[in-house]
Design a protein around this motif. Structure first.
Motif, short mmCIF file in Angstrom:
data_model
loop_
_atom_site.label_atom_id
_atom_site.label_comp_id
_atom_site.label_asym_id
_atom_site.label_seq_id
_atom_site.Cartn_x
_atom_site.Cartn_y
_atom_site.Cartn_z
N SER A 36 0.81 -1.22 0.00
CA SER A 36 0.00 0.00 0.00
C SER A 36 0.85 1.27 0.00
CB SER A 36 -0.93 0.01 1.23
OG SER A 36 -0.18 0.13 2.42
N LYS A 37 2.15 1.12 0.29
CA LYS A 37 3.02 2.29 0.40
C LYS A 37 3.98 2.45 -0.78
CE LYS A 37 2.98 2.08 5.46
NZ LYS A 37 3.80 1.84 6.67
N VAL A 38 4.18 1.40 -1.57
CA VAL A 38 5.16 1.49 -2.64
C VAL A 38 4.63 2.35 -3.79
CG1 VAL A 38 6.15 -0.75 -2.07
CG2 VAL A 38 4.37 -0.61 -3.82
N ALA A 39 5.56 2.97 -4.51
CA ALA A 39 5.21 3.79 -5.67
C ALA A 39 5.90 3.18 -6.89
CB ALA A 39 5.66 5.22 -5.46
N MET A 52 -2.85 -3.41 -18.30
CA MET A 52 -2.81 -4.73 -17.67
C MET A 52 -1.88 -4.72 -16.45
SD MET A 52 -1.34 -8.36 -19.08
CE MET A 52 0.34 -7.80 -18.74
N MET A 53 -0.71 -4.08 -16.60
CA MET A 53 0.24 -4.03 -15.48
C MET A 53 -0.34 -3.24 -14.32
SD MET A 53 3.26 -5.19 -14.66
CE MET A 53 4.34 -5.37 -16.09
N VAL A 54 -0.99 -2.14 -14.62
CA VAL A 54 -1.62 -1.34 -13.56
C VAL A 54 -2.68 -2.16 -12.84
CG1 VAL A 54 -3.10 0.65 -13.11
CG2 VAL A 54 -1.14 0.89 -14.63
N ALA A 55 -3.48 -2.90 -13.61
CA ALA A 55 -4.53 -3.73 -13.00
C ALA A 55 -3.93 -4.80 -12.09
CB ALA A 55 -5.37 -4.39 -14.10
N LEU A 56 -2.84 -5.41 -12.51
CA LEU A 56 -2.18 -6.43 -11.69
C LEU A 56 -1.62 -5.82 -10.41
CD1 LEU A 56 -0.29 -8.50 -14.43
CD2 LEU A 56 -2.33 -9.19 -13.15
N ASP A 63 -1.59 1.04 -4.18
CA ASP A 63 -2.58 2.12 -4.28
C ASP A 63 -2.56 2.71 -5.69
OD1 ASP A 63 -3.69 4.89 -4.09
OD2 ASP A 63 -3.95 4.31 -2.00
N LYS A 64 -3.73 2.93 -6.26
CA LYS A 64 -3.82 3.45 -7.63
C LYS A 64 -3.14 4.81 -7.76
CE LYS A 64 -8.38 5.62 -7.09
NZ LYS A 64 -9.76 5.71 -7.62
#
Length: 222
Positions: A36-39, A52-56, A63-64
């Motif tokens: 939840s903290k990684v960017a 697709m990568m964002v969805a995975l 976090d989006k």
């Protein structure tokens, strides 16, 4: 007596099983907290691959608002805060007509001249990258993954020498190529790892666990 011993053994195994399950749950909770903290920066010229990568990543728990995307290395440097100056072809020309053959023209010019068509400017007072992981496609127009990682590592080296900043962006090549030469080149120029297409959700999660969460989950030294 034998019956009592078997009962104690069975209870001991049940207790051990419960402790094991409890440990796994605790580990997963720590991983979820880490995710939840990684960017993360996703760099790919194919829009469907980026989606697709964002969805995975979101399925894993990232976090989006902590996910950024770029269509090539040039855009990736902009996201990271480094400004890439394209020699021979201006930034305006690129932005006005990225799909009009300019990328091919740049690559041809590079091959013909044998020189680096990009220079980068970066604020060396910065102590940290705005993101902690980049998932990078190897083959992209204008600036591919190999050239991108070269620029990033040069920026990091310059920041270390001039500002004492301990910068290291975890960069993972994402490629469908199974050629050993491609893999070796990725690692040689500074990629931290290679993720082969097609990959499973667990493979992507393993990258986050190994490179971003391991340090957070390491028990304190006594």
């Amino acid at each position: 007596m034998e019956k009592g011993r078997r009962k104690r053994d069975r209870k001991g195994k049940e207790d051990e099983s419960k402790r094991g399950k409890g440990g796994k749950v605790a580990d997963q909770e720590q991983y979820n907290n880490c995710y939840s903290k990684v960017a993360v920066l996703v760099v790919d010229d194919n829009s469907m691959n980026r989606k697709m990568m964002v969805a995975l990543l979101r399925r894993i728990g990232v976090d989006k608002d902590n996910i950024r995307t770029a269509a090539n290395g040039y855009e990736a440097l902009e996201v990271l805060g480094a400004h890439a100056v394209v020699k021979e072809i201006s930034e305006k020309e690129y932005l006005d007509d990225v799909s009009g053959g300019i990328g091919e023209a740049v690559m041809k010019e590079k091959e013909d001249s044998g020189t680096d068509l990009f220079t980068t400017e970066y604020s060396t007072s910065t102590k940290a990258w705005p993101l902690c992981l980049a998932l990078v496609d190897v083959h992209m127009p204008l600036m591919g993954g190999i050239e991108l990682v070269r620029h990033v590592r040069k920026i990091e080296e310059k920041s270390r020498s001039s500002a004492g900043a301990d910068l290291h962006l975890v960069m993972v090549a994402v490629t469908a190529s199974d050629h050993g030469e491609t893999i070796q080149e990725c690692l040689a120029v500074g990629m931290d790892s290679v993720l082969h297409k097609p990959f499973q959700l667990e493979d992507l999660e393993g990258v986050l666990q190994k490179y971003l969460c391991a340090e957070q989950m390491r028990p304190p030294s006594s």
